[in-house]
Design a protein around this motif. Structure first.
Motif, PDB file in Angstrom:
ATOM      1  N   TYR A   9       0.854  -1.190   0.000  1.00 26.08           N
ATOM      2  CA  TYR A   9       0.000   0.000   0.000  1.00 26.08           C
ATOM      3  C   TYR A   9       0.886   1.235   0.000  1.00 26.08           C
ATOM      4  CZ  TYR A   9      -3.746  -3.225   1.255  1.00 26.08           C
ATOM      5  OH  TYR A   9      -4.650  -4.258   1.257  1.00 26.08           O
TER       6      TYR A   9
ATOM      7  N   GLY B  55      -8.384  -1.626  -3.572  1.00 33.88           N
ATOM      8  CA  GLY B  55      -8.470  -2.202  -2.232  1.00 33.88           C
ATOM      9  C   GLY B  55      -7.527  -3.369  -2.039  1.00 33.88           C
ATOM     10  N   ASP B  56      -7.959  -4.345  -1.241  1.00 35.88           N
ATOM     11  CA  ASP B  56      -7.107  -5.452  -0.822  1.00 35.88           C
ATOM     12  C   ASP B  56      -6.534  -6.224  -2.005  1.00 35.88           C
ATOM     13  OD1 ASP B  56      -7.518  -4.824   1.788  1.00 35.88           O
ATOM     14  OD2 ASP B  56      -9.083  -6.316   2.119  1.00 35.88           O
TER      15      ASP B  56
END
Length: 641
Positions: free
Chosen positions: A200, A214-215
């Motif tokens: 990230y 996102g993830d």
């Protein structure tokens, strides 16, 4: 006389060669400052100066063009603890004793929450600089490298920063310079975690190579239900992290230049190890010894100290220790594994030693040993007794195991691997990780899963590797079940334990686990009462295991179990692909519920006095769901014919 004059002429040309002036040994009065930068989990083939397609490393590329670059460095390990210990001691893990067990993802073969330990009796690079009067400072973001684990030896100040954002490390570095830490010669160690999972990046670089969704997939070991799109997304996020780390290095160099320190400072940049993105069905590091996890590099940069040179000769990460000490004119211990590389970029006569002398390199995990040279790599697992041999010139991706095709090379490298193991030292003391460190490590992908998902009960780890795994008589070594296996349950407990499944190893998402639990309960309820007493289910899309193979000749592989096809309007066949040592051995198709017995003949030359690794891949036309066909397996075996 003419010949003697010609020899003197050659000597003078060599003496005043520009390449010789690239760098030399320094006296104590002119000893340079040293800044050692370690970028955790950075793959060399994702950098611009290695030909990577994305602009991940513009500043590192600039340093590489201006400095001395070693392009082919073999890391001593694929896990940070032993890898960094080797950088600082010049010793391989077998000799400094900090070992990581990949099957347990721990520094202990039984206990998961064990910490690494660097023994105080070892002499580190920092200690030698400190004894020479240097101010030794460290800013480290990796939670494995805590001072209490022995890695602060020789540092007058060692700060472990609880953050994977390198901006916090750089802020601490700028405070160090402002505090007058550079009033005397210094040795500074900076260890960044920006290129470590999870990937990230900060807002500045987020979205640089892919829209942020996102993830993403990350962790240590095999991963299931991963698509090509999943892998591409993770790689793009990883590349953004490299771009962020590149910018952080620029800030460090700029700060040194701004304080007038750059001209008398040698900056060394390397990685502790690499990172896998499913090249061998896994992710992360600390799980294998393939090139994507152990291939690293060195950059030596100092505008007033080093001129440009690129070196492709294979060297080892343990060579950094003697090389830095050699450059600084400092004494080095005699009993180390590394060799100074100074001669290579000076092009001195001793450089011919590297080209003419056949040198072997070692990369290690506690349960895997790799011996390699410029061409061949041999990987031996002393726990499972598997052996692999790869011709890196023809098979750089390490896809074709040639251990049965090259018996002389196998014997030569195995003998060396056995010698390394016999001379090994292991720090067997158990240091338990603090609770806060455990949580920190879990956020980085550690301690949440193991490369061995079949369990590793202490009482069975000493069992020999067997050619038969019979789940009705579970007396096999649990390490033989490498990945993808649920836990065996007696048939009589099926109804009693419905909805309380143990050992379901599917996708880590809770929704997926719920689907798998539902499917497994449905499967067991469908079993006829006369089926085997105990069965195990590979609920992932692939499963791995190992069987012992004593001698070549005709042998048959046997897979026995029960297939269940839930009622569905879209029933499709289940295709099973069987691989042995990475090569496809058989393909079967199951289309209805009931018991099955599947067999395949092994090539007669395959598996002489070693274990064989098998992979079973389950393929259906539909995504995983409660209606996906399922298997329960009672027997895996090799049978001599």
């Amino acid at each position: 006389m003419l010949g003697r004059r010609f020899s003197w002429l050659l000597f003078l040309l060599f003496l005043f060669s520009p390449n010789l002036l690239a760098i030399s040994r320094f006296s104590s009065a002119h000893r340079p400052n040293v800044v050692l930068i370690v970028l955790d989990s950075l793959r060399r083939d994702h950098l611009g100066f290695f030909g990577y397609s994305r602009p991940t490393s513009p500043f590192l590329d600039e340093l590489a063009r201006s400095g001395v670059v070693f392009r082919n460095v073999a890391a001593a390990s694929s896990q940070t603890g032993p890898a960094v210990a080797s950088l600082f001691t010049g010793l391989y893990p077998s000799h400094h004793g900090c070992q990581f067990y990949s099957f347990k993802q721990s520094f202990h073969p039984i206990f998961r929450d064990a910490s690494p330990h660097l023994d105080e009796s070892l002499i580190t690079m920092a200690e030698i600089f400190q004894q020479a009067g240097a101010n030794t400072l460290a800013l480290v973001c990796n939670p494995w490298l805590k001072p209490e684990n022995g890695f602060a030896q020789g540092f007058s100040s060692y700060v472990n920063i609880d953050s994977w954002d390198g901006r916090n490390l750089n802020a601490a570095f700028l405070r160090l310079l402002a505090s007058g830490a550079n009033d005397q010669p210094f040795f500074i160690y900076l260890h960044y975690m920006d290129t470590h999972a999870p990937y990230y990046s900060t807002d500045r670089f987020r979205g640089l190579f892919t829209p942020f969704k996102g993830d993403h997939v990350f962790g240590m070991g095999y991963k299931d239900y991963v698509t090509e799109a999943d892998i591409a997304y993770s790689v793009a996020l990883y590349d953004e992290e490299i771009r962020q780390a590149d910018d952080l290095i620029r800030e460090v160099v700029t700060a040194l230049r701004g304080r007038g320190l750059l001209d008398r400072t040698l900056i060394i940049i390397t990685a502790d190890h690499g990172e896998e993105f499913s090249e061998h069905q896994g992710f992360g590091h600390g799980t294998t010894l393939y090139e994507e996890q152990i291939g690293t590099f060195f950059i030596f940069y100092g505008p007033a100290l080093v001129s440009s040179k690129e070196i492709g000769v294979k060297v080892a990460s343990v060579d950094l220790f003697p090389t830095v000490l050699d450059i600084a004119g400092l004494p080095q211990p005699s009993s180390i594994d590394g060799q100074s590389l100074l001669a290579l970029w000076q092009e001195s006569p001793s450089a011919h030693f590297f080209s003419k002398y056949k040198r072997f390199f070692f990369s290690e995990l506690a349960d895997k040993k790799a011996v390699h040279d410029e061409r061949w790599k041999y990987i031996w697992n002393p726990f499972l007794l598997t052996e692999e041999l790869y011709d890196l010139r023809r098979d750089y991706k390490e896809k074709r195991n040639r251990v049965d095709d090259e018996p002389k090379k196998r014997a030569e490298l195995k003998r060396i691997a056995l010698g390394l193991t016999r001379s090994s030292t292991v720090n067997s003391g158990l240091n338990q990780l603090p609770t806060e460190t455990i949580e920190r490590l879990r956020s980085l992908g550690y301690l949440t899963s193991s490369a061995n998902s079949g369990g590793s009960e202490e009482r069975n780890l000493s069992l020999p590797i067997s050619p038969v795994i019979d789940f009705n008589q579970p007396q096999h070594n649990p390490l033989q079940l490498i990945y993808g296996w649920g836990a065996p349950l007696p048939l009589k407990e099926i109804t009693k334990r419905k909805g309380q499944e143990k050992g379901v190893l599917a996708s880590p998402q809770s929704e997926q686990q719920a689907k798998e639990t539902e499917a497994r309960s449905s499967l067991r309820e469908a079993l006829p009462s006369d089926q085997a007493n105990s069965l195990v289910s590979p609920l992932s899309s692939f499963a791995k295991w190992v069987l012992a193979s004593s001698s070549p000749g005709k042998r048959r592989f046997i897979l026995q179990g029960y297939a269940h096809f839930p009622s569905s309007p879209n029933n499709t066949p289940l295709v099973l692909d069987l691989f042995c040592d990475g090569e496809k051995l058989a393909e079967w198709t199951l289309s209805r519920s009931g018991p099955f017995l599947l067999t395949a003949l092994l090539p007669s030359h395959r598996g002489h006095n070693r274990s064989l690794e098998f992979t079973l891949i389950q393929k259906t036309l539909l995504p995983p769901s409660p209606f996906t066909p399922r298997l329960l397996i009672s027997l895996l075996a090799l049978q001599n014919l």
